[in-house]
Scaffold this motif. Structure first.
Motif, mmCIF file in Angstrom:
data_model
loop_
_atom_site.group_PDB
_atom_site.id
_atom_site.type_symbol
_atom_site.label_atom_id
_atom_site.label_comp_id
_atom_site.label_asym_id
_atom_site.label_seq_id
_atom_site.Cartn_x
_atom_site.Cartn_y
_atom_site.Cartn_z
ATOM 1 N N THR A 68 0.853 -1.185 0.000
ATOM 2 C CA THR A 68 0.000 0.000 0.000
ATOM 3 C C THR A 68 0.890 1.236 0.000
ATOM 4 N N ILE A 69 0.588 2.167 -0.888
ATOM 5 C CA ILE A 69 1.376 3.401 -0.960
ATOM 6 C C ILE A 69 0.464 4.612 -0.835
ATOM 7 N N LEU A 70 1.057 5.704 -0.402
ATOM 8 C CA LEU A 70 0.373 6.994 -0.358
ATOM 9 C C LEU A 70 1.001 7.864 -1.430
ATOM 10 N N PHE A 71 0.172 8.367 -2.330
ATOM 11 C CA PHE A 71 0.641 9.170 -3.453
ATOM 12 C C PHE A 71 0.066 10.568 -3.333
ATOM 13 N N ASN A 72 0.906 11.578 -3.530
ATOM 14 C CA ASN A 72 0.441 12.967 -3.502
ATOM 15 C C ASN A 72 0.189 13.390 -4.943
ATOM 16 N N LYS A 73 -1.058 13.327 -5.337
ATOM 17 C CA LYS A 73 -1.441 13.560 -6.733
ATOM 18 C C LYS A 73 -1.310 15.037 -7.114
ATOM 19 N N PRO A 74 -0.610 15.318 -8.213
ATOM 20 C CA PRO A 74 -0.578 16.691 -8.718
ATOM 21 C C PRO A 74 -1.786 16.974 -9.605
ATOM 22 N N LYS A 75 -2.065 18.212 -9.827
ATOM 23 C CA LYS A 75 -3.151 18.615 -10.719
ATOM 24 C C LYS A 75 -2.806 18.233 -12.156
ATOM 25 N N ILE A 230 -1.291 2.488 7.942
ATOM 26 C CA ILE A 230 -2.508 1.873 7.403
ATOM 27 C C ILE A 230 -3.622 1.910 8.443
ATOM 28 N N GLN A 231 -3.258 1.700 9.704
ATOM 29 C CA GLN A 231 -4.241 1.795 10.779
ATOM 30 C C GLN A 231 -4.737 3.228 10.950
ATOM 31 N N LEU A 232 -3.830 4.197 10.784
ATOM 32 C CA LEU A 232 -4.214 5.600 10.919
ATOM 33 C C LEU A 232 -5.289 5.990 9.907
ATOM 34 N N MET A 233 -5.231 5.385 8.709
ATOM 35 C CA MET A 233 -6.231 5.703 7.685
ATOM 36 C C MET A 233 -7.627 5.250 8.088
ATOM 37 N N GLN A 234 -7.711 4.300 8.997
ATOM 38 C CA GLN A 234 -9.003 3.726 9.373
ATOM 39 C C GLN A 234 -9.563 4.337 10.656
ATOM 40 N N ILE A 235 -8.833 5.300 11.238
ATOM 41 C CA ILE A 235 -9.255 5.927 12.492
ATOM 42 C C ILE A 235 -9.515 7.411 12.243
ATOM 43 N N ASN A 236 -10.709 7.860 12.547
ATOM 44 C CA ASN A 236 -11.037 9.276 12.382
ATOM 45 C C ASN A 236 -10.660 10.053 13.638
ATOM 46 N N PRO A 237 -9.908 11.135 13.500
ATOM 47 C CA PRO A 237 -9.510 11.926 14.668
ATOM 48 C C PRO A 237 -10.648 12.823 15.132
ATOM 49 N N LYS A 238 -10.516 13.316 16.344
ATOM 50 C CA LYS A 238 -11.451 14.334 16.806
ATOM 51 C C LYS A 238 -11.091 15.639 16.098
#
Length: 277
Positions: A68-75, A230-238
């Motif tokens: 799993t990767i996180l990509f910073n998409k450009p316009k 990956i766990q952080l993506m599944q947890i919504n912060p306050k």
């Protein structure tokens, strides 16, 4: 064929091969496109092991090591592997070894920011399933200044022409900029919400998924996510900072300034008479 109580369910096995989500794999099984040990299988309850020979569209499929990767998409690039209009795609920014990864959800061509790509079908299902309500936060710039009533509309729901769309949280940053958090995934939702409020989006950047943020990731770049991320993506912060609550404040102010209801009183004579007693 292995015993049904051993191994893992067929749809989970297919998802581990990078085929898609479990639900998508169920559809392939129902259509008779999956062959197990030489026989077509339409049994959704079937279990398989690594010793079974599983084929999809006459090609053997094997579990892949999930990535799993996180990509910073450009316009300016689109979220697809093959574009019929021959436009630049997000895969142009990725090396050949990552071309097999699938994007989870999408950002339109003019939008920027965080995008997840993975071959983990189960994770993709978690991040996109409506019941999971994974938050996504966007930094939005519009073409003109707007009133707080517009933010109220977004919180209470605004009709976009196809459905009523809601913001979960919203925070004003300047006369033309705001942060908005949503936990639904309607197509071009934020642009449609702004259009319904007579505003045109000039810049739209996804800055957060769940509790995961860019943390210095530059546009056009990617990084591999570890299990913690990956766990952080599944947890919504306050919600951090001060979110917009203009409506509640106005209601409170109105309540304080409202004149008390007049009560019926006795006539002056009777009041005086009462006082004398």
């Amino acid at each position: 064929m292995s015993d049904q109580q051993e191994g893992i369910r067929l749809n989970k096995y297919l998802a581990s091969c990078g085929i898609g989500s479990r639900r998508a794999c169920d559809e392939l099984i129902k259509k008779g496109q999956v062959i197990v040990n030489g026989k077509v299988s339409t049994d959704l309850s079937m279990h398989v092991t690594e010793d079974d020979f599983v084929k999809l569209d006459n090609k053997r499929v094997l579990p892949r090591e999930t990535m799993t990767i996180l990509f910073n998409k450009p316009k300016g690039c689109v979220c697809t592997k093959d574009d019929e209009l021959d436009r630049e795609t997000i895969y142009k920014h990725l090396p050949p070894t990552l071309q097999h990864l699938n994007h989870v959800g999408r950002l339109d061509r003019d939008s920027e920011g965080l995008l997840v790509l993975t071959n983990d079908g189960e994770l993709a299902n978690i991040l996109t399933h409506p019941k999971k309500k994974v938050e996504k936060e966007y930094l939005v710039t519009v073409n003109q200044a707007f009133s707080n009533e517009v933010l109220d509309q977004f919180l209470h729901g605004i009709w976009t022409g196809e459905h009523k769309a809601f913001a979960k949280y919203i925070k004003r940053l300047s006369p033309r900029r705001f942060l908005i958090t949503i936990d639904t995934g309607h197509k071009r939702q934020i642009r449609m919400m702004c259009k319904a409020a007579q505003l045109n989006v000039t810049k739209l950047v996804r800055v957060r998924i769940g509790s995961l943020m860019a943390n210095g990731l530059e546009q056009g770049r990617y990084r591999t996510l570890d299990m913690n991320e990956i766990q952080l993506m599944q947890i919504n912060p306050k919600p951090s900072g001060k979110v917009h609550k203009a409506t509640a404040k106005r209601k409170l102010a109105k309540k304080k300034t409202a004149k008390p209801a007049h009560k019926k009183i006795r006539s002056t004579k009777r009041n005086k008479s009462y006082k004398r007693r």
